[in-house]
Design an enzyme around this catalytic site. Structure first.
Site, mmCIF file in Angstrom:
data_model
loop_
_atom_site.group_PDB
_atom_site.id
_atom_site.type_symbol
_atom_site.label_atom_id
_atom_site.label_comp_id
_atom_site.label_asym_id
_atom_site.label_seq_id
_atom_site.Cartn_x
_atom_site.Cartn_y
_atom_site.Cartn_z
ATOM 1 N N HIS A 160 0.836 -1.206 0.000
ATOM 2 C CA HIS A 160 0.000 0.000 0.000
ATOM 3 C C HIS A 160 0.874 1.260 0.000
ATOM 4 O O HIS A 160 0.597 2.216 -0.714
ATOM 5 C CB HIS A 160 -0.861 0.055 1.271
ATOM 6 C CG HIS A 160 -1.864 -1.045 1.422
ATOM 7 N ND1 HIS A 160 -1.920 -1.849 2.528
ATOM 8 C CD2 HIS A 160 -2.868 -1.474 0.611
ATOM 9 C CE1 HIS A 160 -2.915 -2.710 2.409
ATOM 10 N NE2 HIS A 160 -3.504 -2.522 1.244
ATOM 11 N N LYS B 274 -16.536 -6.729 7.696
ATOM 12 C CA LYS B 274 -15.287 -7.433 7.367
ATOM 13 C C LYS B 274 -14.548 -7.954 8.599
ATOM 14 O O LYS B 274 -13.563 -8.658 8.466
ATOM 15 C CB LYS B 274 -14.355 -6.511 6.559
ATOM 16 C CG LYS B 274 -14.578 -6.634 5.058
ATOM 17 C CD LYS B 274 -13.371 -6.128 4.299
ATOM 18 C CE LYS B 274 -13.419 -6.517 2.830
ATOM 19 N NZ LYS B 274 -12.270 -5.985 2.096
ATOM 20 N N ARG C 126 -2.290 -6.124 -8.232
ATOM 21 C CA ARG C 126 -1.180 -7.033 -7.965
ATOM 22 C C ARG C 126 -1.041 -8.080 -9.056
ATOM 23 O O ARG C 126 -0.004 -8.235 -9.661
ATOM 24 C CB ARG C 126 -1.382 -7.738 -6.619
ATOM 25 C CG ARG C 126 -0.970 -6.909 -5.456
ATOM 26 C CD ARG C 126 -1.547 -7.443 -4.189
ATOM 27 N NE ARG C 126 -3.002 -7.272 -4.174
ATOM 28 C CZ ARG C 126 -3.744 -7.418 -3.112
ATOM 29 N NH1 ARG C 126 -3.221 -7.781 -1.976
ATOM 30 N NH2 ARG C 126 -5.039 -7.209 -3.182
ATOM 31 N N SER D 188 -2.600 -7.630 3.295
ATOM 32 C CA SER D 188 -2.764 -7.502 4.744
ATOM 33 C C SER D 188 -3.089 -8.862 5.355
ATOM 34 O O SER D 188 -2.607 -9.195 6.438
ATOM 35 C CB SER D 188 -3.893 -6.515 5.062
ATOM 36 O OG SER D 188 -3.632 -5.259 4.494
HETATM 37 P P1 ADP Z 1 -9.752 -3.655 -0.199
HETATM 38 O O1 ADP Z 1 -10.396 -4.338 0.965
HETATM 39 O O2 ADP Z 1 -10.499 -2.494 -0.747
HETATM 40 O O3 ADP Z 1 -9.207 -4.572 -1.276
HETATM 41 P P2 ADP Z 1 -7.041 -3.337 0.640
HETATM 42 O O4 ADP Z 1 -6.570 -2.570 1.823
HETATM 43 O O5 ADP Z 1 -6.836 -4.813 0.678
HETATM 44 O O6 ADP Z 1 -8.522 -2.940 0.490
HETATM 45 O O7 ADP Z 1 -6.377 -2.758 -0.678
HETATM 46 C C1 ADP Z 1 -6.554 -1.433 -1.098
HETATM 47 C C2 ADP Z 1 -5.987 -1.273 -2.489
HETATM 48 O O8 ADP Z 1 -4.589 -1.509 -2.456
HETATM 49 C C3 ADP Z 1 -6.553 -2.242 -3.531
HETATM 50 O O9 ADP Z 1 -6.617 -1.572 -4.765
HETATM 51 C C4 ADP Z 1 -5.512 -3.346 -3.581
HETATM 52 O O10 ADP Z 1 -5.516 -4.005 -4.827
HETATM 53 C C5 ADP Z 1 -4.250 -2.529 -3.389
HETATM 54 N N1 ADP Z 1 -3.156 -3.323 -2.836
HETATM 55 C C6 ADP Z 1 -3.159 -4.115 -1.745
HETATM 56 N N2 ADP Z 1 -1.963 -4.711 -1.560
HETATM 57 C C7 ADP Z 1 -1.165 -4.289 -2.581
HETATM 58 C C8 ADP Z 1 0.186 -4.565 -2.992
HETATM 59 N N3 ADP Z 1 0.953 -5.428 -2.316
HETATM 60 N N4 ADP Z 1 0.652 -3.937 -4.101
HETATM 61 C C9 ADP Z 1 -0.144 -3.103 -4.799
HETATM 62 N N5 ADP Z 1 -1.417 -2.809 -4.489
HETATM 63 C C10 ADP Z 1 -1.934 -3.395 -3.396
#
Ligand code: ADP
Length: 163
Positions: free
Chosen positions: A17, A41, A90, A128
Site C-alpha cells: 500500500h 469485514k 497485484r 494484509s
Molecule cells: P480492499 O479491501 O479495498 O481490497 P485493501 O486494503 O486490501 O482494500 O487494498 C486497497 C488497495 O490496495 C486495492 O486496490 C488493492 O488491490 C491494493 N493493494 C493491496 N496490496 C497491494 C500490494 N501489495 N501492491 C499493490 N497494491 C496493493
C-alpha cells in the site's frame, strides 16, 4: 491531477500500500487515503487505529491526507472534491474484481475515473491478510510492514490470546 482518493481497508497498511501511496502522491496535488469503515469485514484493527497507523507511515508525504469513510466510495470522492480513484493491481486475480468495481463506479458517477497502478514486483504477493496470517504463526513480518505496525500486530494478537 488535482485531487485523488485511494480507498481500501488497510487492515493494516503494508509496504505494498505504501508503495502505491508514494507513487500516487507524485502524480496528484492532493491524495486522500480513505480507510473504509466496514464492520462486516471483522477487521483486526479499528478504523481509528488504521487511520493512526497510516498517518504515522505517511507523515513524510506533505500532500497525503488520511481519513476514514463509510458508505459509497463515489460519495467519499465527491466529499473530497476528487475526480480520480487510485487502486493497486497485484495480479490477474485482482483484475476481475477491480474492473467490476471501476465500471460500477463510473456508471453511478460518470465524472469519476479509476486509475490503476501496478504493484512494485517486490510486493506483488503481499496482502494484509497474508501478513496477519504469518504473524499469527509467529513468523517474521519485518519485510512486509514498518516496524511499529509489526509491533501493533503482535500486541493485538497477544491481547486476543488473553481473552
Ligand atoms: P480492499 O479491501 O479495498 O481490497 P485493501 O486494503 O486490501 O482494500 O487494498 C486497497 C488497495 O490496495 C486495492 O486496490 C488493492 O488491490 C491494493 N493493494 C493491496 N496490496 C497491494 C500490494 N501489495 N501492491 C499493490 N497494491 C496493493
Amino acid at each position: 491531477m488535482a485531487a485523488a482518493i485511494y480507498p481500501g481497508s488497510f487492515d493494516p497498511v503494508t509496504y505494498g500500500h505504501l508503495d502505491i501511496i508514494g507513487r500516487a502522491s507524485l502524480m496528484t496535488e492532493r491524495l486522500v487515503v480513505g480507510v473504509l469503515n466496514n464492520s462486516s469485514k471483522n477487521p483486526m484493527f479499528t478504523v481509528e487505529e488504521r487511520v493512526e497507523m497510516l498517518k504515522e507511515a505517511c507523515s513524510h508525504l506533505p500532500n497525503v491526507e488520511i481519513r476514514s469513510f463509510s458508505g459509497l466510495t463515489v460519495d467519499f470522492a465527491a466529499e473530497e472534491g476528487a475526480s480520480v480513484i487510485v487502486r493497486g493491481l497485484r495480479a490477474v486475480t485482482d483484475f476481475e474484481y477491480e474492473l467490476q468495481l471501476a465500471q460500477t463506479n463510473r456508471k453511478i458517477a460518470p465524472a469519476l475515473d479509476t486509475i490503476f497502478l501496478t504493484t512494485n514486483l517486490e510486493y506483488s504477493y503481499l496482502s494484509s491478510s497474508i501478513v496477519k496470517e504469518i504473524a499469527a504463526y509467529r513468523g517474521d513480518i519485518s519485510a512486509f510492514v514498518p516496524g511499529f505496525i509489526a509491533d501493533a500486530i503482535h500486541n493485538k494478537l497477544k491481547s486476543e490470546e488473553q481473552i
